[in-house]
Design an enzyme around this catalytic site. Structure first.
Site, PDB file in Angstrom:
ATOM      1  N   SER A  95       0.811  -1.221   0.000  1.00 55.28           N
ATOM      2  CA  SER A  95       0.000   0.000   0.000  1.00 55.28           C
ATOM      3  C   SER A  95       0.842   1.268   0.000  1.00 55.28           C
ATOM      4  CB  SER A  95      -0.938   0.007   1.212  1.00 55.28           C
ATOM      5  OG  SER A  95      -0.195  -0.134   2.407  1.00 55.28           O
ATOM      6  N   LYS A 125      13.227  -0.486  -1.059  1.00 58.09           N
ATOM      7  CA  LYS A 125      11.811  -0.190  -0.832  1.00 58.09           C
ATOM      8  C   LYS A 125      11.553   1.239  -1.275  1.00 58.09           C
ATOM      9  CE  LYS A 125       8.369  -0.155   2.926  1.00 58.09           C
ATOM     10  NZ  LYS A 125       8.179  -0.418   4.358  1.00 58.09           N
ATOM     11  N   MET A 170      18.078  -2.003   2.164  1.00 60.16           N
ATOM     12  CA  MET A 170      18.379  -2.969   3.222  1.00 60.16           C
ATOM     13  C   MET A 170      18.843  -4.273   2.599  1.00 60.16           C
ATOM     14  SD  MET A 170      14.406  -3.699   4.237  1.00 60.16           S
ATOM     15  CE  MET A 170      13.913  -2.060   3.685  1.00 60.16           C
ATOM     16  N   ASP A 184       1.796  -4.551  11.981  1.00 59.80           N
ATOM     17  CA  ASP A 184       1.099  -4.882  10.738  1.00 59.80           C
ATOM     18  C   ASP A 184       0.897  -6.392  10.670  1.00 59.80           C
ATOM     19  OD1 ASP A 184       0.150  -5.276   8.180  1.00 59.80           O
ATOM     20  OD2 ASP A 184       1.506  -3.832   7.258  1.00 59.80           O
ATOM     21  N   ASN A 187       4.666 -10.113   5.452  1.00 60.83           N
ATOM     22  CA  ASN A 187       5.801  -9.407   6.058  1.00 60.83           C
ATOM     23  C   ASN A 187       6.812 -10.374   6.669  1.00 60.83           C
ATOM     24  OD1 ASN A 187       4.921  -6.844   5.413  1.00 60.83           O
ATOM     25  ND2 ASN A 187       3.753  -6.600   7.306  1.00 60.83           N
ATOM     26  N   ASP A 235       9.475  -5.040   6.830  1.00 59.08           N
ATOM     27  CA  ASP A 235       8.537  -3.921   6.951  1.00 59.08           C
ATOM     28  C   ASP A 235       8.342  -3.462   8.396  1.00 59.08           C
ATOM     29  OD1 ASP A 235       6.657  -1.986   6.616  1.00 59.08           O
ATOM     30  OD2 ASP A 235       5.329  -3.166   5.349  1.00 59.08           O
TER      31      ASP A 235
END
Length: 447
Positions: A141, A159, A246, A291, A296, A310
C-alpha cells in the site's frame, strides 16, 4: 508482499483531485454493484442499530478492489483491514476478491519509477549498481520493492515509496471517514473518530522512512544473533527520504504456506517462532511490529529461519501498557474475574459504571479467548473452532450495542497485532504451546 512479475502497472494518482476522483469511481462501483434495490435496503438497515451487510457481486467486487489497489496508500490500507477474516461486511465471494488487497498493489509503470529514482538518487544513479530488477518483487500500500546488486557486491532490497502517498493520507482518511458514515458500516453510537485518527497517525509513521530506518536498526539490535530470525541491515548510503535500502532477505512469504502443501513441522515451527516473537516484542522489546500482513514474514525451509520485513508499522509501547497486558494475562490464566475487570477498564473495554451483565459478557469472552493460554501442552489451532466461537460471540455483542466505546487509542494497533498472531496460527493449522511461552512473562511457573 507477493510476486508481481506479471502484474500490470498504472500510475499512482498523486494529486488530491486525482485521488478523490478514483475514490469516487470506487464508490460508484460499490453503488453499482449493490444496485438500487440494495442501496434502498442498505439505507433502510442503516437507520437501525446494526450495520448493513453489503452483498457485492464478484465482478463489481473485482472492480472495487482494482480501484483501491490502484490508489495505494491509506485507501488501500483500510481496504486490507476490511478484507481480513471475519469482517462479515461483504459477501463471501466479494470478501475473497477483496482479500487480493492483502497480497499486493499494482506497481508503478517504468516512467513513474524512473522519475522517483532520478529525484532521489540524482543523475547517473545507475552507476552505483551492477544490476537492478526493474520489475518489482513486491508491492504494497505504501511502496514497492526491487532487488538490486551494487558495484561493491551487496545484494539489496530497495523499498521505494509511491509518489504522493504521504501527502494524500489526511485527505484519504477524511474521505474514507465520510464513506463509512454514509454507508453506516458501524453500529449507531460508535465513535469512529479515534480509530481514524490513530490510522492517520500510523500511516504517517509508515511513510516516514527515516523513522522506519531507526525502527529497523533498533529492532535488529533487540533480536541480536538469534539463529532463528533474520532482520535485514539498513544501508544508509543508498537510503533517502523515499527509498529504504536494506539487505535482501531469502525465503518464501509465509502466507504461501497457508494454501501450499507444507509439512506440519514447518507450519508449527513458523507459528511458534512468530508467536514467541510477538510476546518478546511486547514484554521484552517494548517495540511491536503491528502490521498483521502475513507477507511481512519470509520462511527459508533450508535454514528454518524466518526473515522479518517492513518496520514502518513498528510501534513503541509505553511501560504502563505492558504492565496492564501482563496483569490481564495473569488474571486470565488464574480466571480472576475482578482483576480482569480492572484490566479491562484500563484498556477501555469497560467503564467503572458498566452494566454488570455487560461486564460478565466481556469477561466470559476474554476467558474464552484465553483458552490456549490455559491449555496444557501445544494448542492445536487447526483442530479448534476457537476463532469462530470468539469472533461470532464478540460480533453479536458488538452489534447488539453492548460495547459502543472504542478501546484506548494507544492500544488499537496492539489489538491488530494480537489478532494477526491468532489468525496466523489458525491459518497455518499449527500446534503452539502458548501457555509455556507466556509463563515467564506472567511471573508464573510453567504449566
Amino acid at each position: 508482499m507477493s510476486d508481481h512479475g506479471k502484474r500490470r502497472s498504472n500510475p499512482v494518482p498523486s494529486s488530491r483531485f486525482g485521488r478523490l476522483w478514483h475514490l469516487g469511481m470506487a464508490s460508484g462501483t460499490l453503488a453499482a454493484g449493490i444496485g438500487f434495490k440494495g442501496l434502498t435496503e442498505l439505507t433502510r438497515k442503516s437507520n437501525g442499530s446494526r450495520p448493513a451487510r453489503i452483498d457485492l457481486p464478484g465482478k463489481h467486487a473485482q472492480r472495487f478492489t482494482n480501484r483501491l489497489a490502484r490508489m495505494r496508500g491509506a485507501v488501500m490500507k483500510m481496504g486490507q483491514l476490511m478484507s481480513m477474516d471475519g469482517t462479515d461486511l461483504l459477501s463471501e465471494e466479494a470478501s475473497e476478491i477483496m482479500g487480493a488487497l492483502r497480497q499486493g498493489a499494482e506497481p508503478m509503470p517504468l516512467g513513474q519509477l524512473s522519475g522517483v529514482l532520478n529525484r532521489e538518487y540524482g543523475k547517473g544513479w545507475e552507476q552505483q549498481f551492477k544490476h537492478m530488477d526493474l520489475t518489482p518483487i513486491a508491492a504494497a500500500s505504501i511502496g514497492q520493492v526491487h532487488k538490486a546488486e551494487t558495484r561493491d557486491g551487496r545484494t539489496l532490497a530497495l523499498k521505494i515509496q509511491f509518489p504522493g502517498v504521504r501527502e494524500s493520507i489526511d485527505s484519504d482518511i477524511n474521505n474514507l471517514a465520510f464513506l463509512f458514515r454514509q454507508f453506516r458500516i458501524m453500529p449507531a453510537g460508535v465513535d469512529l473518530g479515534p480509530l481514524f485518527e490513530e490510522a492517520r497517525l500510523q500511516l504517517h509513521r509508515e511513510t516516514d522512512y527515516q523513522t522506519e530506518a531507526e525502527s529497523l536498526t533498533a529492532y535488529g539490535a533487540m533480536v541480536g544473533d538469534d539463529p532463528n530470525l533474520f532482520v535485514p541491515r539498513l544501508h544508509p548510503d543508498l537510503s533517502t527520504e523515499n527509498i529504504l535500502a536494506m539487505d535482501f532477505a531469502p525465503g518464501e512469504p509465509v502466507d504461501r504456506m497457508i494454501s501450499g502443501d507444507y509439512p506440519r513441522e514447518d507450519r508449527d515451527r513458523v507459528a511458534t517462532l512468530l508467536s514467541r516473537l510477538g510476546f518478546r516484542e511486547l514484554f521484552d522489546f517494548g517495540l511491536v511490529q503491528t502490521d498483521p500482513n502475513f507477507s511481512n514474514y519470509l520462511y527459508d525451509m533450508e535454514s528454518g529461519r524466518v526473515s522479518l520485513l517492513d518496520f514502518g508499522a513498528a510501534h513503541r509501547v509505553q511501560p504502563h501498557w505492558v504492565e496492564v497486558y501482563r496483569h490481564l494475562g495473569q488474571a486470565a490464566y488464574s480466571q480472576d474475574r475482578e482483576d480482569m475487570r480492572q484490566a479491562c477498564i484500563e484498556l477501555g473495554y469497560l467503564k467503572e459504571d458498566s452494566d454488570p451483565a455487560d461486564v460478565n459478557e466481556m469477561l466470559d469472552l476474554l476467558l474464552l479467548s484465553g483458552e490456549p493460554l490455559r491449555h496444557e501442552g501445544p494448542y492445536d489451532f487447526g483442530a479448534s473452532d476457537l476463532f469462530e466461537r470468539v469472533y461470532y460471540r464478540g460480533k453479536d455483542l458488538f452489534l447488539d450495542e453492548r460495547f459502543r466505546h472504542m478501546p484506548e487509542p494507544a492500544t488499537l494497533f496492539l489489538h491488530r497485532k494480537f489478532m494477526g498472531m491468532f489468525l496466523l496460527c489458525r491459518k497455518l493449522r499449527a500446534r503452539v504451546d502458548i501457555g509455556r511461552m507466556m509463563m515467564p512473562y506472567l511471573g508464573l511457573d510453567n504449566p
